[in-house]
Scaffold this active site. Structure first.
Site, mmCIF file in Angstrom:
data_model
loop_
_atom_site.group_PDB
_atom_site.id
_atom_site.type_symbol
_atom_site.label_atom_id
_atom_site.label_comp_id
_atom_site.label_asym_id
_atom_site.label_seq_id
_atom_site.Cartn_x
_atom_site.Cartn_y
_atom_site.Cartn_z
ATOM 1 C CE LYS A 152 -139.791 -20.692 40.263
ATOM 2 N NZ LYS A 152 -138.313 -21.652 39.959
ATOM 3 C CE LYS A 172 -138.430 -29.109 36.430
ATOM 4 N NZ LYS A 172 -137.597 -29.185 35.184
ATOM 5 C CE LYS A 208 -141.778 -21.719 27.365
ATOM 6 N NZ LYS A 208 -140.721 -23.336 27.120
HETATM 7 P P1 AMP Z 1 -135.443 -22.134 34.813
HETATM 8 O O1 AMP Z 1 -135.848 -21.442 34.042
HETATM 9 O O2 AMP Z 1 -135.913 -22.867 35.108
HETATM 10 O O3 AMP Z 1 -134.367 -22.923 34.008
HETATM 11 O O4 AMP Z 1 -134.361 -20.990 35.872
HETATM 12 C C1 AMP Z 1 -132.941 -20.675 35.469
HETATM 13 C C2 AMP Z 1 -132.296 -19.811 36.375
HETATM 14 O O5 AMP Z 1 -133.295 -18.647 36.942
HETATM 15 C C3 AMP Z 1 -132.616 -19.873 37.691
HETATM 16 O O6 AMP Z 1 -130.564 -19.986 38.347
HETATM 17 C C4 AMP Z 1 -133.828 -20.093 38.577
HETATM 18 O O7 AMP Z 1 -133.289 -20.450 39.630
HETATM 19 C C5 AMP Z 1 -133.665 -18.861 37.902
HETATM 20 N N1 AMP Z 1 -135.420 -18.728 37.911
HETATM 21 C C6 AMP Z 1 -136.532 -19.335 37.662
HETATM 22 N N2 AMP Z 1 -137.177 -18.509 38.091
HETATM 23 C C7 AMP Z 1 -137.190 -17.724 38.863
HETATM 24 C C8 AMP Z 1 -137.680 -16.694 39.486
HETATM 25 N N3 AMP Z 1 -139.647 -16.855 39.581
HETATM 26 N N4 AMP Z 1 -137.597 -15.663 40.343
HETATM 27 C C9 AMP Z 1 -136.058 -16.128 40.395
HETATM 28 N N5 AMP Z 1 -135.223 -16.286 39.553
HETATM 29 C C10 AMP Z 1 -135.515 -17.498 39.260
#
Ligand code: AMP
Ligand code: TRP
Length: 339
Positions: A199, A117, A202
């Site tokens: 990955k 980040k 968003k």
């Molecule tokens: P975030 O949107 O980054 O705040 O992630 C929210 C939750 O989703 C966290 O537990 C992340 O580890 C999980 N997460 C985010 N992106 C992925 C992905 N591409 N695959 C699996 N889990 C994800």
């Protein structure tokens, strides 16, 4: 066994980033739903984490509603778990400050998410971004959580949380339980459909690579049909040489429960077109009730607010218990109480 009724205390949080994508759903929210039964659960919308990168207050406000609506649509039932808003609870920031005073800067600089980040936000690099994992440790430790279900990318932050808890216990005497990360096997890491080496996210510049749980069936179908694959034609699980196909197999396994071998058998001799169609239809079927419930909830702010208000008061009660103990241990006077 942890709370007064002998149930485990489960805590997890996610940033209000607007729309949940399939990685969030399969890697996180779906597993939280399963944990609601038989445990005492706290699920936080962490708006204080969301201001570590450039944002607009109006968007943040809207995203909190969006995010809560999507969690509830995914099956987080406010009758069975405590859905709370981080900034409403007194204690997260206070504890983060205390923990920051025992956490070495070097440990924070080593965090992969910080490195990623800070590279992305070079021009607006603030100390909140570096401090982020300390606030996350406070989110977890303030509830004396036993279990923290997260995606694989958060493992490092949970390890740091355990290190900080251990250090606090050594410095001030035993206070915190060391929380366990629970990382799901299937679907733990869903990759972008357009670039399967990164990955699903968003913030992917190519939004065709990201499947949102609120996407219409047509949009889901379109994105899956145009997913990047390879120049072969056999459906085989091989993340190294066939990352695109393997990612789609991961998705199919996670939404249908079919194992890799049975998927390989079902699509032997068939092309990628048939395979993609099957992935798309299985996903659309799985997300149908989620999308329907979401469309209802987004029109019902009052329902979301009352769910959060209930969750907030339960979360505050639990946070208060440990905070008074922590204040005493670190040497803060509790003048109010003595009067
Ligand atoms: P975030 O949107 O980054 O705040 O992630 C929210 C939750 O989703 C966290 O537990 C992340 O580890 C999980 N997460 C985010 N992106 C992925 C992905 N591409 N695959 C699996 N889990 C994800
Ligand atoms: N850092 C987590 C993420 O990006 C969100 C988060 C904040 C969290 N506080 C937490 C997750 C506490 C679990 C527990 O996904």
């Amino acid at each position: 066994m942890s709370n007064s009724e002998g149930k485990k205390v489960v805590l997890t949080c996610a940033q209000p980033t607007g729309r949940l994508h399939l990685g969030n759903y399969l890697g996180a929210v779906r597993n939280w739903v399963d944990l609601m039964e038989g445990n005492e659960c706290y699920f936080g919308v962490v708006d204080m984490h969301a201001i570590t990168i450039p944002y607009s207050p109006a968007n943040l406000r809207a995203n909190v509603y969006e995010c809560a609506a999507q969690y509830m649509a995914c099956g987080l039932d406010p009758e069975k778990c405590n859905l709370f808003l981080q900034s409403s609870i007194i204690g997260h920031a206070e504890l983060a400050w205390i923990l920051g005073c025992i956490c070495p800067i070097g440990a924070l600089e080593r965090m992969t998410q910080y490195k990623d980040k800070s590279r992305k936000h070079k021009d607006a690099l603030n100390s909140g971004l570096l401090y982020y994992p300390v606030l996350m440790a406070a989110d977890i430790l303030i509830y004396d959580a036993d279990i923290v279900p997260v995606g694989e990318d958060q493992k490092q932050h949970i390890e740091l949380t355990r290190d900080i808890a251990q250090k606090f216990n050594n410095t001030y005497s035993d206070t915190f339980k060391l929380p366990e990360a629970v990382i799901p096997k299937a679907g733990a890491r869903i990759m972008s459909l357009q670039d399967p080496s990164s990955k699903m996210s968003k913030s992917d510049p190519n939004q065709n690579g990201t499947l949102y749980i609120t996407d219409s069936p047509d949009v889901l179908r379109k994105k899956i049909m145009s997913a990047v694959t390879d120049s072969e034609s056999d459906v085989r699980f091989d993340p190294e040489s066939k990352p695109g196909v393997s990612n789609l197999m991961n998705i199919l396994e996670a939404v249908s429960g079919a194992g890799f071998e049975s998927i390989e058998r079902d699509f032997a001799g068939k092309g990628y077109g048939d395979f993609k169609k099957a992935v798309a239809e299985a996903l659309i079927e799985k997300l149908k009730p989620v999308r329907e419930r979401y469309l209802e909830l987004r029109e019902d702010k009052a329902c979301i607010e009352s769910a959060l208000a209930r969750g907030n008061s339960a979360a505050q009660r639990r946070a208060n218990r440990l905070m008074s103990k922590i204040y005493r241990k670190v040497g803060f006077l509790n003048i109010e109480k003595r009067q």
